[in-house]
Design an enzyme around this catalytic site. Structure first.
Site, mmCIF file in Angstrom:
data_model
loop_
_atom_site.group_PDB
_atom_site.id
_atom_site.type_symbol
_atom_site.label_atom_id
_atom_site.label_comp_id
_atom_site.label_asym_id
_atom_site.label_seq_id
_atom_site.Cartn_x
_atom_site.Cartn_y
_atom_site.Cartn_z
ATOM 1 N N ALA A 116 -93.262 -6.591 -47.696
ATOM 2 C CA ALA A 116 -94.596 -7.169 -47.470
ATOM 3 C C ALA A 116 -94.432 -8.320 -46.486
ATOM 4 O O ALA A 116 -94.429 -9.478 -46.863
ATOM 5 C CB ALA A 116 -95.200 -7.648 -48.794
ATOM 6 N N ALA A 117 -94.278 -7.988 -45.206
ATOM 7 C CA ALA A 117 -93.689 -8.916 -44.234
ATOM 8 C C ALA A 117 -94.667 -9.883 -43.570
ATOM 9 O O ALA A 117 -94.277 -10.979 -43.184
ATOM 10 C CB ALA A 117 -92.959 -8.117 -43.155
ATOM 11 N N CYS A 141 -95.836 -16.704 -54.460
ATOM 12 C CA CYS A 141 -96.248 -18.107 -54.316
ATOM 13 C C CYS A 141 -97.289 -18.428 -55.392
ATOM 14 O O CYS A 141 -98.305 -19.055 -55.105
ATOM 15 C CB CYS A 141 -96.785 -18.386 -52.921
ATOM 16 N N LYS A 162 -90.786 -15.106 -42.863
ATOM 17 C CA LYS A 162 -89.529 -14.758 -43.541
ATOM 18 C C LYS A 162 -88.782 -13.676 -42.760
ATOM 19 O O LYS A 162 -87.551 -13.674 -42.736
ATOM 20 C CB LYS A 162 -89.808 -14.316 -44.970
ATOM 21 N N ASP A 202 -96.156 -3.992 -43.474
ATOM 22 C CA ASP A 202 -97.381 -4.519 -44.083
ATOM 23 C C ASP A 202 -98.447 -3.430 -44.001
ATOM 24 O O ASP A 202 -98.649 -2.846 -42.937
ATOM 25 C CB ASP A 202 -97.878 -5.780 -43.375
ATOM 26 N N ASP A 205 -98.061 1.675 -47.402
ATOM 27 C CA ASP A 205 -98.073 1.085 -48.740
ATOM 28 C C ASP A 205 -96.617 0.860 -49.129
ATOM 29 O O ASP A 205 -95.781 1.749 -48.956
ATOM 30 C CB ASP A 205 -98.740 2.069 -49.713
ATOM 31 N N PRO A 228 -97.219 -12.786 -42.627
ATOM 32 C CA PRO A 228 -97.320 -12.900 -41.160
ATOM 33 C C PRO A 228 -95.991 -12.936 -40.416
ATOM 34 O O PRO A 228 -95.991 -13.021 -39.189
ATOM 35 C CB PRO A 228 -98.068 -14.225 -40.980
ATOM 36 N N GLY A 229 -94.854 -12.917 -41.123
ATOM 37 C CA GLY A 229 -93.578 -12.721 -40.449
ATOM 38 C C GLY A 229 -92.629 -13.898 -40.444
ATOM 39 O O GLY A 229 -91.543 -13.804 -39.861
#
Length: 311
Positions: free
Chosen positions: A115-116, A236, A121, A139, A166, A118-119
């Site tokens: 689940a990358a 988070c 990480k 994503d 997915d 906005p990038g």
């Protein structure tokens, strides 16, 4: 009006639920206190010391204790900083830098960032891989994937391939990836410090919806992981249903094991009992971070190992 009273008035159900986790004035004050601006220096584009020395000419920097490339910076708007426009630094919340550190990817490996967007990480992972090997950065939403692509281009990431599946799709690639990061979609309680909407919009049914998604994704992530590989699960948020419950579910369904995370970060005790349910004592090895622990967003991180010969 105190922070406690503001929260109680804004969303009584939220206050009632999380006062069962921690009920100090400090906890409630930090839940809504604005975040400190933090950055990660992007060593894909320039040496760390060169960028730091240049920034120190104009800004006050405070090192983030748990990430060598992370700093708190005395600026209210990163758009004013030329190094940000050039991709030499990237605005990234300090606690969100922990999952890639725990993942510890190496050059040449095959890594799935499930689940990358906005990038931030993904860029950090590429940094540790020195742009060697391959990252599948996924994503499911095209609009978010476009933001992901733009950010990876800005950071100079050359070893990522972006997909829009997915996340559960990757479960069919059994025993394939050296490492998997599942920074799962969640109710974002830790992000109230960025946006009040996460408090006003919070509902328990949303927590349960995310929990079900997270359980589906973590099983797929574990299935896609090579025996001997590492899966990092993070969110988070502070809700036990999205954190300890999800990892406990994986431990009960598979042969997964947890590993202790040794970082200089203050934490709160993981939840081992919640709403009448008891979780595995293995959860003591996970990091539960409340906003008042380090003056950051809330975060939960678990380092999961797949034994050699695992399912």
């Amino acid at each position: 009006m105190s922070a406690r009273d503001r929260i109680k008035e804004t969303n009584p159900a939220f206050y009632e639920r999380y006062s069962m986790l921690e009920d100090t004035d400090e906890f409630w004050e930090f839940i809504i206190r604005p975040l400190r601006q933090s950055i990660r220096v992007n060593t894909l584009k320039a040496p760390l010391n060169v960028v730091v020395e240049r920034l120190k000419e104009e800004f006050e920097l405070e090192p983030v204790a748990w990430v060598r490339e992370g700093f708190f910076i005395s600026v209210d708007n990163l758009a004013k900083v030329p190094e940000h426009s050039l991709g030499l630094i990237f605005g990234q919340e300090a606690s969100s830098m922990i999952p890639p550190v725990v993942l510890d990817p190496k050059p040449g490996e095959l890594v799935l960032d499930m689940a990358a967007a906005p990038g931030s990480k993904t860029g950090q992972i590429a940094q540790y891989m020195e742009n060697e090997g391959c990252i599948i950065a996924n994503d499911p939403k095209l609009s978010r994937a476009n933001v992901l692509i733009a950010n990876l281009n800005k950071m100079g990431v050359l070893n990522a391939r972006v997909t829009t599946k997915d996340g559960a799709y990757f479960g069919r690639f059994e025993n394939t990836f050296d490492r998997v990061l599942l920074d799962a979609p969640c109710s974002s309680v830790g992000m109230i410090r960025k946006s009040w909407k996460f408090l006003t919009g919070w509902r328990l049914r949303g927590v349960i919806k995310y929990m079900n998604i997270q359980k589906r994704l973590i099983l797929a992530a574990y299935r896609a992981l090579k025996p001997g590989g590492t899966l990092v699960y993070s969110t988070c948020t502070i809700d036990p249903l999205e954190n300890e419950e999800v990892v406990d579910y994986l431990l009960r369904k598979t042969d997964a094991r947890l590993e202790i995370i040794d970082l200089p970060v203050k934490t709160s005790e993981p939840v081992l009992e919640w709403e009448g349910k008891t979780y595995s004592s293995e959860l003591k090895k996970a990091l539960r971070i409340h906003p008042n622990d380090n003056d950051t967003e809330a975060f939960f991180i678990a380092k999961i190992l797949k034994p050699e010969g695992g399912a």
